[in-house]
Design a protein around this motif. Structure first.
Motif, PDB file in Angstrom:
ATOM      1  N   GLU A 397       0.928  -1.333   0.114  1.00  0.00           N
ATOM      2  CA  GLU A 397      -0.005   0.083  -0.020  1.00  0.00           C
ATOM      3  C   GLU A 397       0.765   1.193   0.015  1.00  0.00           C
ATOM      4  O   GLU A 397       0.562   2.250  -0.822  1.00  0.00           O
ATOM      5  N   VAL A 398       2.201   1.199   0.765  1.00  0.00           N
ATOM      6  CA  VAL A 398       3.017   2.402   0.644  1.00  0.00           C
ATOM      7  C   VAL A 398       3.253   2.560  -0.635  1.00  0.00           C
ATOM      8  O   VAL A 398       3.545   3.736  -1.212  1.00  0.00           O
ATOM      9  N   HIS A 399       3.884   1.446  -1.531  1.00  0.00           N
ATOM     10  CA  HIS A 399       4.076   1.531  -2.760  1.00  0.00           C
ATOM     11  C   HIS A 399       3.305   2.277  -3.662  1.00  0.00           C
ATOM     12  O   HIS A 399       3.757   3.063  -4.527  1.00  0.00           O
ATOM     13  N   ALA A 400       2.106   1.885  -3.638  1.00  0.00           N
ATOM     14  CA  ALA A 400       1.058   2.309  -4.318  1.00  0.00           C
ATOM     15  C   ALA A 400       0.664   3.860  -4.080  1.00  0.00           C
ATOM     16  O   ALA A 400       0.667   4.530  -4.957  1.00  0.00           O
ATOM     17  N   ALA A 401       0.738   4.222  -2.732  1.00  0.00           N
ATOM     18  CA  ALA A 401       0.694   5.536  -2.296  1.00  0.00           C
ATOM     19  C   ALA A 401       1.680   6.226  -2.965  1.00  0.00           C
ATOM     20  O   ALA A 401       1.495   7.524  -3.385  1.00  0.00           O
ATOM     21  N   LEU A 402       2.992   6.023  -2.935  1.00  0.00           N
ATOM     22  CA  LEU A 402       3.869   6.872  -3.409  1.00  0.00           C
ATOM     23  C   LEU A 402       3.820   6.749  -5.024  1.00  0.00           C
ATOM     24  O   LEU A 402       3.990   7.932  -5.639  1.00  0.00           O
ATOM     25  N   GLU A 403       3.576   5.689  -5.700  1.00  0.00           N
ATOM     26  CA  GLU A 403       3.374   6.003  -7.148  1.00  0.00           C
ATOM     27  C   GLU A 403       2.283   6.967  -7.451  1.00  0.00           C
ATOM     28  O   GLU A 403       2.275   7.719  -8.440  1.00  0.00           O
ATOM     29  N   HIS A 404       1.183   6.917  -6.766  1.00  0.00           N
ATOM     30  CA  HIS A 404       0.035   7.870  -6.899  1.00  0.00           C
ATOM     31  C   HIS A 404       0.342   9.255  -6.535  1.00  0.00           C
ATOM     32  O   HIS A 404       0.303  10.404  -7.422  1.00  0.00           O
ATOM     33  N   THR A 405       1.241   9.468  -5.512  1.00  0.00           N
ATOM     34  CA  THR A 405       1.875  10.913  -5.328  1.00  0.00           C
ATOM     35  C   THR A 405       2.701  11.350  -6.361  1.00  0.00           C
ATOM     36  O   THR A 405       2.579  12.485  -6.924  1.00  0.00           O
ATOM     37  N   VAL A 406       3.575  10.438  -7.049  1.00  0.00           N
ATOM     38  CA  VAL A 406       4.608  10.874  -8.237  1.00  0.00           C
ATOM     39  C   VAL A 406       3.645  10.964  -9.271  1.00  0.00           C
ATOM     40  O   VAL A 406       3.854  12.147 -10.035  1.00  0.00           O
ATOM     41  N   GLN A 407       2.508  10.447  -9.532  1.00  0.00           N
ATOM     42  CA  GLN A 407       1.466  10.415 -10.679  1.00  0.00           C
ATOM     43  C   GLN A 407       1.033  11.752 -10.490  1.00  0.00           C
ATOM     44  O   GLN A 407       0.708  12.551 -11.545  1.00  0.00           O
ATOM     45  N   SER A 408       0.569  12.248  -9.241  1.00  0.00           N
ATOM     46  CA  SER A 408      -0.403  13.412  -9.242  1.00  0.00           C
ATOM     47  C   SER A 408       0.758  14.672  -9.289  1.00  0.00           C
ATOM     48  O   SER A 408       0.272  15.677  -9.918  1.00  0.00           O
ATOM     49  N   ARG A 409       1.980  14.575  -9.015  1.00  0.00           N
ATOM     50  CA  ARG A 409       2.894  15.706  -9.233  1.00  0.00           C
ATOM     51  C   ARG A 409       3.039  15.836 -10.723  1.00  0.00           C
ATOM     52  O   ARG A 409       2.950  16.991 -11.302  1.00  0.00           O
ATOM     53  N   LEU A 410       3.400  14.691 -11.575  1.00  0.00           N
ATOM     54  CA  LEU A 410       3.124  14.926 -12.900  1.00  0.00           C
ATOM     55  C   LEU A 410       2.058  15.461 -13.595  1.00  0.00           C
ATOM     56  O   LEU A 410       1.719  16.414 -14.542  1.00  0.00           O
ATOM     57  N   ASP A 411       0.664  15.130 -13.128  1.00  0.00           N
ATOM     58  CA  ASP A 411      -0.612  15.587 -13.472  1.00  0.00           C
ATOM     59  C   ASP A 411      -0.717  17.125 -13.314  1.00  0.00           C
ATOM     60  O   ASP A 411      -1.006  18.076 -14.160  1.00  0.00           O
ATOM     61  N   PHE A 412      -0.097  17.531 -11.949  1.00  0.00           N
ATOM     62  CA  PHE A 412       0.070  18.786 -11.813  1.00  0.00           C
ATOM     63  C   PHE A 412       0.710  19.592 -12.703  1.00  0.00           C
ATOM     64  O   PHE A 412       0.450  20.648 -13.239  1.00  0.00           O
ATOM     65  N   LEU A 413       2.164  19.187 -13.170  1.00  0.00           N
ATOM     66  CA  LEU A 413       2.717  19.758 -13.913  1.00  0.00           C
ATOM     67  C   LEU A 413       2.329  19.974 -15.502  1.00  0.00           C
ATOM     68  O   LEU A 413       2.283  21.032 -16.271  1.00  0.00           O
ATOM     69  N   ASP A 414       1.527  18.979 -15.828  1.00  0.00           N
ATOM     70  CA  ASP A 414       0.835  18.834 -17.275  1.00  0.00           C
ATOM     71  C   ASP A 414      -0.217  20.093 -17.052  1.00  0.00           C
ATOM     72  O   ASP A 414      -0.287  20.903 -18.346  1.00  0.00           O
ATOM     73  N   ARG A 415      -1.094  20.112 -15.986  1.00  0.00           N
ATOM     74  CA  ARG A 415      -2.074  21.379 -15.993  1.00  0.00           C
ATOM     75  C   ARG A 415      -1.651  22.595 -15.889  1.00  0.00           C
ATOM     76  O   ARG A 415      -1.837  23.500 -16.481  1.00  0.00           O
ATOM     77  N   ALA A 416      -0.230  22.717 -15.186  1.00  0.00           N
ATOM     78  CA  ALA A 416       0.474  23.856 -14.978  1.00  0.00           C
ATOM     79  C   ALA A 416       1.070  24.454 -16.385  1.00  0.00           C
ATOM     80  O   ALA A 416       0.819  25.653 -16.711  1.00  0.00           O
TER      81      ALA A 416
END
Length: 423
Positions: A397-416
């Motif tokens: 679950e930690v691994h999945a949560a970290l991947e989700h955080t990394v992907q959320s950062r990429l999504d934020f950069l795309d929107r920005a």
């Protein structure tokens, strides 16, 4: 003069007309220049704001990876190493970089919200939420490691518990100190604290059960257990309440120990203590049998894929408790007969008869308890892997949560980037 007048009359309106046309054209150019300058400024502000927020998120992610590696390292298993003094402990400041990372993200989010647009602000909020959720999973992973280490000690045979329980309790204290700060995250506080409270209760109960041969240590353990149970969840409190009434058994052990050491203890005092200890033992075994047939077997079945096997093992152990339970009931009846014999005129003969009847009951209880231990060992072997599975699940679950955080950062950069390009 008429020619000059004619030229003036023609020229002045023409000049005024030219000026009238030039003014709005100039104003339009100025507006376009101002708009371009504003757009350029807005792009720069959004770029700076998004970059600062992304950098803060990167710092959080790197700190998260470091903390995760610290918790997951092999020598972190609290009580595996016998050399207590040299065991490596996680520092109480383990989570400070993560808290700092969240704080940096929170501060950087103000500029993102100020310069917008809404979809970028929403992406920033989603990234922050993912980071908070990741910390929650890391806390649960940490707590599951603590539970496993405490569980390993609790499931040991009693001769090994006395040496390792102090180290386990020390590690539990460190866990509370280590996770006290992050427990401020209300989203995850209750669950993690419940896990630590359960570990505390289990350790205190094991300490009590392993220290009956040392009455003073048993009294201290009983005091600790009572304090731990007060803060424990309802199920743990209900399951362990019979242990809180075992003080007469501790007193009986102390009196027997004193007799063996040559100290005089009045027979009437021993009998009085025994009369109080037997019902306490009866309540404890009865409660244990009920729990094995009810809440505990259901809890274990939820943690094991082979639910049929789990129920069989727990049911067999519950059935094995019927033997000791029956003998304790016989001892209780024998105590009643002792009171009747005490009214006899021949007290010496009555006591001899009573003691002669008690000896085979004690031997029978020893034999029945030995059979119960065989079944209990199977329960221990079944429970032990459950702690490992919980740690593995938490780690996943930690691994999945970290991947989700990394992907959320990429999504934020795309929107920005989209927001910057479309200004």
């Amino acid at each position: 003069m008429q020619t000059e007048v004619l030229v003036a009359l023609i020229g002045l309106p023409a000049a005024a007309l030219t000026a009238g046309i030039a003014y709005p054209v100039g104003r339009g150019v100025a507006r376009r220049q101002a708009a371009d300058q504003h757009a350029q400024w807005m792009r720069a502000e959004r770029r700076n704001a998004s970059q600062a927020y992304a950098d803060a998120a990167t710092g959080f992610i790197e700190a998260f990876k470091t903390s995760w590696q610290e918790i997951a390292r092999p020598d972190y298993a609290h009580t595996r190493r016998r050399d207590i003094e040299s065991r490596k402990q996680l520092d109480a400041t383990l989570y400070e970089p993560l808290k700092q990372g969240l704080s940096d993200m929170h501060r950087a989010s103000a500029a993102v919200a100020l310069h917008g647009p809404d979809e970028v602000t929403e992406a920033a909020e989603s990234l922050h939420a993912a980071a908070v959720e990741a910390i929650g999973h890391l806390l649960r992973f940490d707590a599951s490691n603590v539970l496993r280490s405490i569980g390993a000690v609790v499931l040991l045979q009693r001769d090994g518990q006395a040496q390792r329980l102090p180290a386990a309790l020390e590690d539990l204290d460190r866990a509370f100190a280590r996770m006290a700060g992050p427990l401020g995250l209300s989203e995850h506080a209750d669950e993690v604290e419940r896990m630590l409270r359960n570990a505390s209760v289990a350790a205190a109960a094991a300490q009590l059960l392993s220290s009956f041969h040392e009455p003073e240590a048993a009294r201290s353990a009983l005091h600790d257990l009572r304090a731990a149970v007060e803060d424990a969840p309802d199920m743990a409190r209900q399951s362990l309440e019979p242990l809180l009434d075992l003080e007469p058994l501790v007193d009986l052990t102390a009196q027997i120990t004193a007799q063996r050491e040559g100290r005089q203890v009045p027979v009437a005092q021993i009998m009085s203590t025994l009369s109080a200890a037997v019902p306490a033992m009866l309540d404890m075994v009865t409660s244990m049998q009920q729990n094995m047939q009810g809440s505990l077997v259901q809890m274990a079945a939820q943690q094991d894929d082979d639910t049929v096997r789990t129920e069989e093992v727990f049911t067999a152990y519950a059935a094995s408790l019927s033997g000791p339970l029956q003998v304790i009931q016989q001892i209780q009846q024998h105590l009643v007969s002792g009171d009747e014999l005490a009214a006899s005129t021949d007290m010496t003969s009555a006591m001899a008869t009573w003691e002669a009847g008690l000896h085979p009951l004690n031997q029978d209880l020893t034999n029945q308890t030995a059979q119960t231990e065989v079944q209990l060992s199977q329960v221990r072997e079944m429970i032990r892997p459950m702690f490992d599975r919980k740690v593995e699940e938490s780690n996943t679950e930690v691994h999945a949560a970290l991947e989700h955080t990394v992907q959320s950062r990429l999504d934020f950069l795309d929107r920005a980037r989209q927001a910057i390009d479309t200004v």
